[in-house]
Write a protein that holds these residues in place. Sequence first.
Motif, PDB file in Angstrom:
ATOM      1  N   VAL A 194      -2.204  -1.435   9.226  1.00  0.00           N
ATOM      2  CA  VAL A 194      -2.502  -2.805   8.829  1.00  0.00           C
ATOM      3  C   VAL A 194      -1.625  -3.705   9.675  1.00  0.00           C
ATOM      4  O   VAL A 194      -0.541  -3.315  10.098  1.00  0.00           O
ATOM      5  N   HIS A 195      -2.098  -4.905   9.932  1.00  0.00           N
ATOM      6  CA  HIS A 195      -1.392  -5.842  10.811  1.00  0.00           C
ATOM      7  C   HIS A 195      -1.203  -7.175  10.103  1.00  0.00           C
ATOM      8  O   HIS A 195      -2.078  -7.614   9.365  1.00  0.00           O
ATOM      9  N   GLY A 196      -0.063  -7.810  10.336  1.00  0.00           N
ATOM     10  CA  GLY A 196       0.213  -9.127   9.783  1.00  0.00           C
ATOM     11  C   GLY A 196       1.143  -9.054   8.580  1.00  0.00           C
ATOM     12  O   GLY A 196       1.156  -8.072   7.847  1.00  0.00           O
ATOM     13  N   THR A 197       1.899 -10.106   8.398  1.00  0.00           N
ATOM     14  CA  THR A 197       2.929 -10.128   7.361  1.00  0.00           C
ATOM     15  C   THR A 197       2.372  -9.885   5.967  1.00  0.00           C
ATOM     16  O   THR A 197       2.872  -9.035   5.232  1.00  0.00           O
ATOM     17  N   SER A 198       1.347 -10.611   5.581  1.00  0.00           N
ATOM     18  CA  SER A 198       0.823 -10.457   4.215  1.00  0.00           C
ATOM     19  C   SER A 198       0.174  -9.092   4.016  1.00  0.00           C
ATOM     20  O   SER A 198       0.320  -8.478   2.960  1.00  0.00           O
ATOM     21  N   ALA A 199      -0.531  -8.586   5.015  1.00  0.00           N
ATOM     22  CA  ALA A 199      -1.173  -7.278   4.909  1.00  0.00           C
ATOM     23  C   ALA A 199      -0.136  -6.159   4.815  1.00  0.00           C
ATOM     24  O   ALA A 199      -0.285  -5.234   4.011  1.00  0.00           O
ATOM     25  N   VAL A 200       0.917  -6.242   5.619  1.00  0.00           N
ATOM     26  CA  VAL A 200       1.977  -5.224   5.578  1.00  0.00           C
ATOM     27  C   VAL A 200       2.703  -5.260   4.246  1.00  0.00           C
ATOM     28  O   VAL A 200       2.986  -4.222   3.643  1.00  0.00           O
ATOM     29  N   THR A 201       2.993  -6.454   3.741  1.00  0.00           N
ATOM     30  CA  THR A 201       3.673  -6.590   2.452  1.00  0.00           C
ATOM     31  C   THR A 201       2.847  -5.967   1.334  1.00  0.00           C
ATOM     32  O   THR A 201       3.363  -5.196   0.517  1.00  0.00           O
ATOM     33  N   ALA A 202       1.570  -6.264   1.288  1.00  0.00           N
ATOM     34  CA  ALA A 202       0.694  -5.706   0.255  1.00  0.00           C
ATOM     35  C   ALA A 202       0.552  -4.200   0.400  1.00  0.00           C
ATOM     36  O   ALA A 202       0.609  -3.452  -0.578  1.00  0.00           O
ATOM     37  N   PHE A 203       0.374  -3.728   1.626  1.00  0.00           N
ATOM     38  CA  PHE A 203       0.200  -2.306   1.909  1.00  0.00           C
ATOM     39  C   PHE A 203       1.420  -1.507   1.460  1.00  0.00           C
ATOM     40  O   PHE A 203       1.285  -0.497   0.774  1.00  0.00           O
ATOM     41  N   THR A 204       2.604  -1.960   1.824  1.00  0.00           N
ATOM     42  CA  THR A 204       3.816  -1.222   1.472  1.00  0.00           C
ATOM     43  C   THR A 204       4.080  -1.250  -0.027  1.00  0.00           C
ATOM     44  O   THR A 204       4.646  -0.305  -0.575  1.00  0.00           O
ATOM     45  N   ALA A 205       3.669  -2.296  -0.707  1.00  0.00           N
ATOM     46  CA  ALA A 205       3.865  -2.386  -2.151  1.00  0.00           C
ATOM     47  C   ALA A 205       2.925  -1.467  -2.920  1.00  0.00           C
ATOM     48  O   ALA A 205       3.261  -1.000  -4.007  1.00  0.00           O
ATOM     49  N   GLU A 206       1.755  -1.175  -2.352  1.00  0.00           N
ATOM     50  CA  GLU A 206       0.725  -0.453  -3.099  1.00  0.00           C
ATOM     51  C   GLU A 206       0.446   0.976  -2.639  1.00  0.00           C
ATOM     52  O   GLU A 206      -0.166   1.741  -3.387  1.00  0.00           O
ATOM     53  N   ILE A 207       0.864   1.367  -1.457  1.00  0.00           N
ATOM     54  CA  ILE A 207       0.421   2.649  -0.908  1.00  0.00           C
ATOM     55  C   ILE A 207       0.859   3.847  -1.751  1.00  0.00           C
ATOM     56  O   ILE A 207       0.131   4.818  -1.880  1.00  0.00           O
ATOM     57  N   ARG A 208       2.036   3.793  -2.354  1.00  0.00           N
ATOM     58  CA  ARG A 208       2.503   4.936  -3.158  1.00  0.00           C
ATOM     59  C   ARG A 208       1.636   5.187  -4.383  1.00  0.00           C
ATOM     60  O   ARG A 208       1.553   6.313  -4.851  1.00  0.00           O
ATOM     61  N   THR A 209       1.021   4.156  -4.910  1.00  0.00           N
ATOM     62  CA  THR A 209       0.164   4.345  -6.076  1.00  0.00           C
ATOM     63  C   THR A 209      -1.307   4.486  -5.713  1.00  0.00           C
ATOM     64  O   THR A 209      -2.050   5.147  -6.424  1.00  0.00           O
ATOM     65  N   THR A 210      -1.737   3.877  -4.618  1.00  0.00           N
ATOM     66  CA  THR A 210      -3.154   3.939  -4.265  1.00  0.00           C
ATOM     67  C   THR A 210      -3.528   5.206  -3.503  1.00  0.00           C
ATOM     68  O   THR A 210      -4.614   5.742  -3.710  1.00  0.00           O
ATOM     69  N   HIS A 211      -2.667   5.684  -2.619  1.00  0.00           N
ATOM     70  CA  HIS A 211      -3.052   6.865  -1.841  1.00  0.00           C
ATOM     71  C   HIS A 211      -3.272   8.106  -2.702  1.00  0.00           C
ATOM     72  O   HIS A 211      -4.254   8.818  -2.474  1.00  0.00           O
ATOM     73  N   PRO A 212      -2.429   8.398  -3.683  1.00  0.00           N
ATOM     74  CA  PRO A 212      -2.672   9.606  -4.487  1.00  0.00           C
ATOM     75  C   PRO A 212      -4.042   9.635  -5.153  1.00  0.00           C
ATOM     76  O   PRO A 212      -4.596  10.713  -5.376  1.00  0.00           O
ATOM     77  N   THR A 213      -4.629   8.491  -5.425  1.00  0.00           N
ATOM     78  CA  THR A 213      -5.966   8.471  -6.035  1.00  0.00           C
ATOM     79  C   THR A 213      -7.050   8.867  -5.042  1.00  0.00           C
ATOM     80  O   THR A 213      -8.127   9.281  -5.432  1.00  0.00           O
ATOM     81  N   ARG A 214      -6.756   8.737  -3.750  1.00  0.00           N
ATOM     82  CA  ARG A 214      -7.713   9.100  -2.695  1.00  0.00           C
ATOM     83  C   ARG A 214      -7.357  10.392  -1.991  1.00  0.00           C
ATOM     84  O   ARG A 214      -8.134  10.895  -1.174  1.00  0.00           O
ATOM     85  N   CYS A 215      -6.175  10.929  -2.271  1.00  0.00           N
ATOM     86  CA  CYS A 215      -5.683  12.094  -1.539  1.00  0.00           C
ATOM     87  C   CYS A 215      -6.564  13.314  -1.814  1.00  0.00           C
ATOM     88  O   CYS A 215      -6.926  13.592  -2.957  1.00  0.00           O
ATOM     89  N   GLY A 216      -6.873  14.047  -0.779  1.00  0.00           N
ATOM     90  CA  GLY A 216      -7.696  15.238  -0.905  1.00  0.00           C
ATOM     91  C   GLY A 216      -6.936  16.437  -1.423  1.00  0.00           C
ATOM     92  O   GLY A 216      -7.520  17.484  -1.679  1.00  0.00           O
ATOM     93  N   ASN A 217      -5.644  16.330  -1.613  1.00  0.00           N
ATOM     94  CA  ASN A 217      -4.824  17.445  -2.083  1.00  0.00           C
ATOM     95  C   ASN A 217      -4.562  17.266  -3.570  1.00  0.00           C
ATOM     96  O   ASN A 217      -4.000  16.288  -4.009  1.00  0.00           O
ATOM     97  N   ARG A 218      -4.951  18.234  -4.366  1.00  0.00           N
ATOM     98  CA  ARG A 218      -4.813  18.139  -5.823  1.00  0.00           C
ATOM     99  C   ARG A 218      -3.366  17.999  -6.275  1.00  0.00           C
ATOM    100  O   ARG A 218      -3.099  17.425  -7.307  1.00  0.00           O
ATOM    101  N   GLU A 219      -2.404  18.538  -5.529  1.00  0.00           N
ATOM    102  CA  GLU A 219      -0.994  18.445  -5.915  1.00  0.00           C
ATOM    103  C   GLU A 219      -0.513  17.005  -5.913  1.00  0.00           C
ATOM    104  O   GLU A 219       0.459  16.671  -6.578  1.00  0.00           O
ATOM    105  N   ASN A 220      -1.149  16.141  -5.177  1.00  0.00           N
ATOM    106  CA  ASN A 220      -0.703  14.761  -5.023  1.00  0.00           C
ATOM    107  C   ASN A 220      -1.334  13.815  -6.030  1.00  0.00           C
ATOM    108  O   ASN A 220      -0.972  12.668  -6.120  1.00  0.00           O
ATOM    109  N   ARG A 221      -2.304  14.291  -6.781  1.00  0.00           N
ATOM    110  CA  ARG A 221      -2.995  13.417  -7.737  1.00  0.00           C
ATOM    111  C   ARG A 221      -2.197  13.318  -9.023  1.00  0.00           C
ATOM    112  O   ARG A 221      -1.673  14.289  -9.523  1.00  0.00           O
ATOM    113  N   SER A 222      -2.179  12.118  -9.583  1.00  0.00           N
ATOM    114  CA  SER A 222      -1.461  11.881 -10.844  1.00  0.00           C
ATOM    115  C   SER A 222      -2.332  12.253 -12.020  1.00  0.00           C
ATOM    116  O   SER A 222      -3.483  12.110 -12.039  1.00  0.00           O
TER     117      SER A 222
END
Length: 74
Positions: free
Chosen positions: A46-74
């Motif tokens: 992602v590029h740009g200040t607002s996009a990077v800020t939002a991405f870094t704030a949310e990636i830890r919670t959003t990626h596990p919902t899309r992760c293809g590895n069952r160990e990573n899902r909550s």
Amino acid sequence: MTQTTPAAQDTLGRPAPGINGLLVIDAENIRARYDCYLCRTTEGPVHGTSAVTAFTAEIRTTHPTRCGNRENRS
């Protein structure tokens, strides 16, 4: 060339147990990406200040919902 210590890798050169991914932030060029070591995907960049800020704030919670590895899902 980046070197890592033996403690940071297993015998096959993979990241040490407990390290599931890497969040890379390039402050100079204002961009970020997330590399998941469990499902071997990359989110971003992602590029740009607002996009990077939002991405870094949310990636830890959003990626596990899309992760293809069952160990990573909550």
